[in-house]
Scaffold this active site. Structure first.
Site, mmCIF file in Angstrom:
data_model
loop_
_atom_site.group_PDB
_atom_site.id
_atom_site.type_symbol
_atom_site.label_atom_id
_atom_site.label_comp_id
_atom_site.label_asym_id
_atom_site.label_seq_id
_atom_site.Cartn_x
_atom_site.Cartn_y
_atom_site.Cartn_z
ATOM 1 C CE LYS A 210 -56.838 1.285 12.970
ATOM 2 N NZ LYS A 210 -56.184 1.079 14.275
ATOM 3 C CG ASN B 90 -56.586 6.396 14.576
ATOM 4 O OD1 ASN B 90 -56.261 7.510 14.186
ATOM 5 N ND2 ASN B 90 -56.541 6.047 15.849
ATOM 6 N N GLY C 299 -45.693 -7.988 22.492
ATOM 7 C CA GLY C 299 -46.432 -7.976 21.222
ATOM 8 C C GLY C 299 -45.758 -7.084 20.205
ATOM 9 N N GLY D 159 -47.487 -6.134 17.005
ATOM 10 C CA GLY D 159 -48.460 -5.795 15.961
ATOM 11 C C GLY D 159 -48.591 -4.290 15.799
ATOM 12 N N GLY D 160 -49.695 -3.860 15.186
ATOM 13 C CA GLY D 160 -49.917 -2.444 14.908
ATOM 14 C C GLY D 160 -49.978 -1.593 16.166
ATOM 15 C CG ASN E 245 -44.444 -10.839 18.862
ATOM 16 O OD1 ASN E 245 -45.505 -10.588 19.422
ATOM 17 N ND2 ASN E 245 -44.392 -11.293 17.618
ATOM 18 N NE ARG F 30 -34.734 -13.093 19.004
ATOM 19 C CZ ARG F 30 -34.095 -12.829 20.139
ATOM 20 N NH1 ARG F 30 -34.414 -13.478 21.243
ATOM 21 N NH2 ARG F 30 -33.131 -11.936 20.173
ATOM 22 N NE ARG G 171 -46.668 -9.263 13.448
ATOM 23 C CZ ARG G 171 -47.918 -9.298 13.888
ATOM 24 N NH1 ARG G 171 -48.311 -10.265 14.688
ATOM 25 N NH2 ARG G 171 -48.776 -8.395 13.505
ATOM 26 C CE1 TYR H 293 -63.257 -2.407 24.546
ATOM 27 C CE2 TYR H 293 -61.045 -1.918 23.724
ATOM 28 C CZ TYR H 293 -62.406 -2.050 23.508
ATOM 29 O OH TYR H 293 -62.907 -1.834 22.259
HETATM 30 P P1 ATR Z 1 -52.728 -5.400 16.669
HETATM 31 O O1 ATR Z 1 -52.636 -4.676 15.358
HETATM 32 O O2 ATR Z 1 -53.993 -5.116 17.431
HETATM 33 O O3 ATR Z 1 -51.519 -5.174 17.531
HETATM 34 P P2 ATR Z 1 -51.953 -7.940 15.471
HETATM 35 O O4 ATR Z 1 -51.145 -7.201 14.475
HETATM 36 O O5 ATR Z 1 -52.848 -9.026 15.007
HETATM 37 O O6 ATR Z 1 -52.880 -6.961 16.322
HETATM 38 O O7 ATR Z 1 -50.946 -8.515 16.587
HETATM 39 C C1 ATR Z 1 -51.368 -9.413 17.557
HETATM 40 C C2 ATR Z 1 -50.241 -9.660 18.576
HETATM 41 O O8 ATR Z 1 -50.717 -10.621 19.535
HETATM 42 C C3 ATR Z 1 -48.987 -10.271 17.964
HETATM 43 O O9 ATR Z 1 -47.861 -9.740 18.656
HETATM 44 C C4 ATR Z 1 -49.176 -11.771 18.251
HETATM 45 O O10 ATR Z 1 -47.985 -12.508 18.293
HETATM 46 P P3 ATR Z 1 -47.384 -13.201 16.972
HETATM 47 O O11 ATR Z 1 -46.670 -12.128 16.217
HETATM 48 O O12 ATR Z 1 -46.487 -14.251 17.485
HETATM 49 O O13 ATR Z 1 -48.577 -13.777 16.221
HETATM 50 C C5 ATR Z 1 -49.792 -11.708 19.612
HETATM 51 N N1 ATR Z 1 -50.491 -12.922 20.040
HETATM 52 C C6 ATR Z 1 -51.705 -13.354 19.614
HETATM 53 N N2 ATR Z 1 -52.047 -14.508 20.268
HETATM 54 C C7 ATR Z 1 -51.020 -14.792 21.132
HETATM 55 C C8 ATR Z 1 -50.773 -15.839 22.091
HETATM 56 N N3 ATR Z 1 -51.655 -16.832 22.290
HETATM 57 N N4 ATR Z 1 -49.614 -15.799 22.804
HETATM 58 C C9 ATR Z 1 -48.708 -14.791 22.614
HETATM 59 N N5 ATR Z 1 -48.891 -13.787 21.719
HETATM 60 C C10 ATR Z 1 -50.031 -13.773 20.992
#
Ligand code: ATR
Length: 271
Positions: free
Chosen positions: A66, A87, A127, A129-130, A151, A154, A156, A217
């Site tokens: 991406k 995307n 969360g 992430g992206g 998150n 924290r 991140r 989903y």
């Molecule tokens: P995307 O781009 O799809 O958002 P990603 O960048 O891999 O995916 O982000 C995954 C998210 O899921 C992150 O916020 C991650 O938390 P961390 O930053 O602490 O890793 C969160 N995540 C994954 N497994 C988790 C769990 N068991 N409990 C809480 N948060 C989780």
């Protein structure tokens, strides 16, 4: 001439996009084709240029390309610029236009079920992430009052909060304390995927019109959504975001609006 598009990724065989676009092509009787396109990790650019040479209209781009898709473009939408990631690519006379439709897909999914959704309120995001970034950007652009970000890691979340003063980071174990003022809670982590690490919340103190949205989903009804449903709280599942984010690309490449999202389509996607 047959109109061609596809989705580039590595891996790519799991992608549900070909099923979706080919269903729409068939329904609308368009002479077109949407393929799953595997690219070697180091050959993304070559893959894109060879598609242009072969008269493709454009592509969706998924992990891990991406950011590279964004860089390769000649023109970019505002959403893509904000994300620094794309995307959706559209090819036009050898030029590449990049868009990012994740935030749009997120919003349309909620609005199509609950047109009264109050975008201008306070929104809880789980969360960082992206997906969270795209959703937060859409909310801020649409006039959200406040984004409360949680998150597991924290730091991140704090990094993501630097993008705008409306975003505040709070400790993961205090989510329920912020429910009384929230109009939305959006779950963007992988928690709940395949029944693992479900996030179960008590919505006793939540606003009566709060909307819970889980972007996972698989399964459609995550533990979080089941708990919302059992407590008579409004919810939206994650499949709609996938379906809505795909629509702008289809329109760019095939020149027609896809058919309305209905039960048949949703069932076909879940098979
Ligand atoms: P995307 O781009 O799809 O958002 P990603 O960048 O891999 O995916 O982000 C995954 C998210 O899921 C992150 O916020 C991650 O938390 P961390 O930053 O602490 O890793 C969160 N995540 C994954 N497994 C988790 C769990 N068991 N409990 C809480 N948060 C989780």
């Amino acid at each position: 001439m047959k109109l061609k598009a596809g989705v580039i990724g590595n891996p790519i065989s799991h992608s549900k996009s070909p099923r979706l676009h080919n269903y729409w092509l068939k329904t609308l009787n368009i002479d077109g084709e949407y393929q799953a396109i595997y690219s070697d990790i180091h050959k993304f650019r070559e893959t894109v240029y060879s598609l242009i040479d072969n008269n493709y209209q454009g592509v969706n781009v998924t992990i891990p390309f991406k950011e590279e898709a964004y860089k390769i473009a000649n023109e970019r939408s505002l959403a893509a610029k904000f994300m620094g990631a794309a995307n959706t690519l559209v090819f036009n006379n050898g030029k590449i236009f990049a868009d990012n439709t994740d935030g749009y897909g997120f919003a349309k999914n909620i609005q199509s079920k609950y047109p009264d959704w109050n975008v201008k309120g306070d929104h809880i995001i789980l969360g960082a992430g992206g997906a969270a970034k795209a959703i937060i950007q859409w909310l801020i652009d649409s006039g959200a009052n406040r984004i409360i970000l949680f998150n597991r890691t924290r730091e991140r979340a704090e990094k993501l909060a630097e993008i705008h003063g409306k975003i505040e980071v709070q400790p993961w174990d205090q989510i329920v304390d912020f429910l009384p003022n929230a109009t939305t809670l959006v779950q963007t982590t992988s928690c709940g995927m395949n029944g693992k690490n479900d996030i179960l919340l008590n919505f006793e103190n939540a606003k009566s019109d709060i909307i819970i949205n889980d972007i996972v989903y698989t399964p459609l009804m995550t533990g979080l959504l089941k708990s919302a449903k059992n407590q008579n709280i409004r919810y939206v599942d994650g499949l709609g975001m996938l379906l809505w984010q795909a629509r702008p690309g289809f329109e760019y490449w095939f020149g027609q609006t896809p058919p309305k999202i209905n039960k048949d389509l949703r069932q076909m996607m879940l098979k």
